[in-house]
Design a protein around this motif. Structure first.
Motif, PDB file in Angstrom:
ATOM      1  N   TYR A   1       7.126 -37.474  76.288  1.00  0.00           N
ATOM      2  CA  TYR A   1       8.409 -36.926  75.843  1.00  0.00           C
ATOM      3  C   TYR A   1       9.494 -37.279  76.853  1.00  0.00           C
ATOM      4  CZ  TYR A   1      12.150 -33.586  75.079  1.00  0.00           C
ATOM      5  OH  TYR A   1      13.388 -33.032  74.891  1.00  0.00           O
ATOM      6  N   SER A   2      10.565 -37.845  76.388  1.00  0.00           N
ATOM      7  CA  SER A   2      11.722 -38.263  77.188  1.00  0.00           C
ATOM      8  C   SER A   2      11.304 -38.975  78.479  1.00  0.00           C
ATOM      9  CB  SER A   2      12.680 -37.084  77.451  1.00  0.00           C
ATOM     10  OG  SER A   2      12.281 -36.278  78.512  1.00  0.00           O
ATOM     11  N   GLY A   3      10.443 -39.988  78.302  1.00  0.00           N
ATOM     12  CA  GLY A   3      10.065 -40.841  79.430  1.00  0.00           C
ATOM     13  C   GLY A   3       9.167 -40.179  80.453  1.00  0.00           C
ATOM     14  N   ASN A   4       8.486 -39.099  80.043  1.00  0.00           N
ATOM     15  CA  ASN A   4       7.547 -38.398  80.933  1.00  0.00           C
ATOM     16  C   ASN A   4       6.291 -38.034  80.152  1.00  0.00           C
ATOM     17  OD1 ASN A   4       9.031 -37.483  83.661  1.00  0.00           O
ATOM     18  ND2 ASN A   4      10.496 -37.500  81.973  1.00  0.00           N
ATOM     19  N   ILE A   5       5.188 -37.850  80.871  1.00  0.00           N
ATOM     20  CA  ILE A   5       3.935 -37.435  80.234  1.00  0.00           C
ATOM     21  C   ILE A   5       3.685 -35.959  80.535  1.00  0.00           C
ATOM     22  CG2 ILE A   5       1.424 -37.801  80.164  1.00  0.00           C
ATOM     23  CD1 ILE A   5       2.886 -40.177  79.043  1.00  0.00           C
ATOM     24  N   LEU A   6       3.411 -35.189  79.476  1.00  0.00           N
ATOM     25  CA  LEU A   6       3.045 -33.775  79.638  1.00  0.00           C
ATOM     26  C   LEU A   6       1.581 -33.599  79.239  1.00  0.00           C
ATOM     27  CD1 LEU A   6       6.187 -33.856  78.484  1.00  0.00           C
ATOM     28  CD2 LEU A   6       5.936 -31.410  78.717  1.00  0.00           C
ATOM     29  N   GLU A   7       0.843 -32.829  80.032  1.00  0.00           N
ATOM     30  CA  GLU A   7      -0.579 -32.603  79.724  1.00  0.00           C
ATOM     31  C   GLU A   7      -0.943 -31.134  79.862  1.00  0.00           C
ATOM     32  OE1 GLU A   7      -3.340 -35.290  81.667  1.00  0.00           O
ATOM     33  OE2 GLU A   7      -1.841 -36.893  81.644  1.00  0.00           O
TER      34      GLU A   7
ATOM     35  N   SER B   1       3.926 -53.603  70.519  1.00  0.00           N
ATOM     36  CA  SER B   1       3.253 -53.637  71.819  1.00  0.00           C
ATOM     37  C   SER B   1       4.154 -54.231  72.899  1.00  0.00           C
ATOM     38  CB  SER B   1       1.970 -54.460  71.703  1.00  0.00           C
ATOM     39  OG  SER B   1       1.331 -54.522  72.960  1.00  0.00           O
ATOM     40  N   ASP B   2       4.266 -53.516  74.014  1.00  0.00           N
ATOM     41  CA  ASP B   2       5.043 -53.975  75.159  1.00  0.00           C
ATOM     42  C   ASP B   2       4.204 -53.771  76.427  1.00  0.00           C
ATOM     43  OD1 ASP B   2       7.228 -55.051  76.331  1.00  0.00           O
ATOM     44  OD2 ASP B   2       8.657 -53.702  75.354  1.00  0.00           O
ATOM     45  N   LYS B   3       4.475 -54.554  77.441  1.00  0.00           N
ATOM     46  CA  LYS B   3       3.602 -54.611  78.634  1.00  0.00           C
ATOM     47  C   LYS B   3       3.352 -53.234  79.283  1.00  0.00           C
ATOM     48  CE  LYS B   3       3.189 -57.113  83.039  1.00  0.00           C
ATOM     49  NZ  LYS B   3       3.490 -56.057  84.026  1.00  0.00           N
ATOM     50  N   ALA B   4       4.431 -52.526  79.634  1.00  0.00           N
ATOM     51  CA  ALA B   4       4.251 -51.260  80.362  1.00  0.00           C
ATOM     52  C   ALA B   4       3.470 -50.244  79.528  1.00  0.00           C
ATOM     53  CB  ALA B   4       5.607 -50.688  80.765  1.00  0.00           C
TER      54      ALA B   4
ATOM     55  N   SER C   1       8.408 -48.890  71.510  1.00  0.00           N
ATOM     56  CA  SER C   1       7.570 -49.735  72.358  1.00  0.00           C
ATOM     57  C   SER C   1       7.781 -49.421  73.833  1.00  0.00           C
ATOM     58  CB  SER C   1       7.892 -51.216  72.110  1.00  0.00           C
ATOM     59  OG  SER C   1       9.246 -51.483  72.414  1.00  0.00           O
ATOM     60  N   SER C   2       8.526 -48.335  74.110  1.00  0.00           N
ATOM     61  CA  SER C   2       8.929 -48.030  75.490  1.00  0.00           C
ATOM     62  C   SER C   2       7.765 -47.644  76.393  1.00  0.00           C
ATOM     63  CB  SER C   2       9.922 -46.867  75.489  1.00  0.00           C
ATOM     64  OG  SER C   2      11.201 -47.352  75.194  1.00  0.00           O
ATOM     65  N   ASP C   3       7.982 -47.849  77.676  1.00  0.00           N
ATOM     66  CA  ASP C   3       7.070 -47.369  78.714  1.00  0.00           C
ATOM     67  C   ASP C   3       7.056 -45.837  78.641  1.00  0.00           C
ATOM     68  OD1 ASP C   3       5.832 -46.593  81.019  1.00  0.00           O
ATOM     69  OD2 ASP C   3       7.172 -47.674  82.383  1.00  0.00           O
TER      70      ASP C   3
END
Length: 411
Positions: free
Chosen positions: A274-280, A150-153, A105-107
């Motif tokens: 991945y590991s608290g980051n977004i890759l695109e 589901s979590d807010k962030a 559920s993490s940001d």
């Protein structure tokens, strides 16, 4: 907007996780990994597990804020070395054959802006310390499941037009829909879904293709498959022959590639958290099974640290087929969470193969697995490559070509 009968649905969800997800047995130890924000769901899962006869339910609470502070400030020495109690706990889980429930559920941006090198150092040390658990899990010796909450962030990332409780409710709706909680009998609905995916896996197992050839406007790659590979869909069985559902939702059938025979180029079609980051916009070029070129439009630094994990991080460990008409894909929602996004799209995984994807693989050593073309690594990261214009052909040993996917769906 509030969800009608939310507490009823959450209770059904907890029941599904415990009965179908890990299928808790009498006198079994259960380990639950869950965010401190998800106390209500955690309590329901604990209650359901004890009702089924669990001997012990260990709750491992996590907190994005606490984790971020640790990664930002811990000494280098601590990042590189896991305390003994973490190793001991991992060994205990394996010895007890505990059922493992992970609630994500993490940001997705929880660790954005932190030094990637520190995160990679910590993940590598933790991976080594918990190797016995990871091995028992990837061998299906233990029952395990990954589910969402589901979590807010996270909800605001998925639905940027909504804020606070509205976003949270909207994401819960999608989670309930994709896990069949909105159906009259979710447990029966999962049984039927399990059978459907099994029949696809059975057909692929009969064909025993030597390779798969993927083509779309942005991808042209041939991926070899090892001899005696095994396709699986939906349910798996642990070493006591107890069925469990490793991912809920799930829409995939998957196996391991021959990591020595991968050639061509492939581009991701969805963002990867991945590991608290977004890759695109990731692109990979493979030659003789190895990534020889890799780039990302966003998250290049993170990608480079992932590929530097170990030798196995430069190849693939999983090929998974997911029809584009699947419910998650048709929702048009990007979840920024692999558990959901991988079930909207064909995907591949960088890193380790699951040993159970080849005959007798769970009895093999790492060296024996590697000799069969199975990838051995500390990491396993799925990325999405499917689309409505993806075609996939199965190539037989004698060169015969059999259509598997046409325009993103089963041929």
């Amino acid at each position: 907007m509030s969800i009608s009968n939310f507490s009823d649905k959450l209770k059904k969800y907890a029941e599904l996780i415990v009965k179908v997800g890990v299928n808790v047995q009498k006198n079994q130890t259960v380990v639950l990994y869950i965010s401190v924000q998800q106390q209500e769901l955690a309590h329901l899962i604990v209650e359901e597990a004890y009702k089924l006869g669990a001997s012990d339910v260990i709750v491992k609470w996590s907190d994005d804020f606490v984790n971020r502070q640790f990664l930002a400030h811990a000494s280098q020495e601590r990042l590189e070395n896991m305390p003994d109690y973490i190793v001991a706990e991992g060994n205990y889980i394996v010895d007890q054959k505990a059922a493992r429930i992970s609630v994500v559920s993490s940001d997705p941006d929880a660790f954005a802006g932190l030094d990637q090198k520190r995160i990679a150092t910590y993940q590598s040390a933790r991976g080594k310390a918990l190797r016995p658990v990871m091995r028992a899990t990837s061998n299906n010796e233990l029952a395990w499941t990954v589910v969402g909450a589901s979590d807010k962030a996270w909800a605001e990332k998925v639905f940027p037009e909504l804020k606070g409780q509205e976003a949270i409710d909207r994401l819960w709706e999608e989670i309930f829909k994709t896990t069949r909680i909105d159906q009259p009998d979710p447990i029966q609905a999962w049984k039927e879904h399990d059978e459907k995916l099994r029949s696809k896996a059975a057909w692929l197992n009969e064909e025993q293709f030597s390779a798969l050839h993927y083509t779309s406007p942005i991808t042209d790659i041939t991926i070899g498959l090892p001899k005696n590979h095994i396709w699986e869909g939906a349910g798996s069985f642990n070493s006591d022959d107890v069925e469990f559902m490793a991912n809920m939702p799930t829409e995939e059938v998957f196996t391991a590639p021959d990591c020595r025979r991968i050639d061509g180029y492939v581009r991701s079609t969805k963002p990867l958290s991945y590991s608290g980051n977004i890759l695109e916009g990731m692109e990979f070029t493979f030659k003789d099974g190895k990534i020889i070129k890799a780039s990302a439009e966003k998250g290049q630094d993170v990608l480079e640290h992932l590929l530097a994990t170990d030798e196995g991080a430069l190849s693939l460990g999983e090929v998974a087929l997911v029809p584009d008409p699947s419910p998650i894909s048709q929702s048009g929602i990007t979840f920024f969470e692999t558990l959901f996004d991988e079930n909207a799209s064909d995907h591949l995984a960088i890193g380790a193969s699951y040993p159970f994807s080849i005959e007798n693989g769970t009895k093999m050593t790492d060296e024996e697995l590697a000799a069969e073309g199975m990838n051995v690594s500390q990491t396993h990261v799925d990325f999405m490559i499917g689309s409505a214009d993806m075609n996939i052909d199965g190539i037989k040993e004698d060169g015969t070509i059999v259509p598997v996917f046409r325009n993103g769906d089963w041929a």
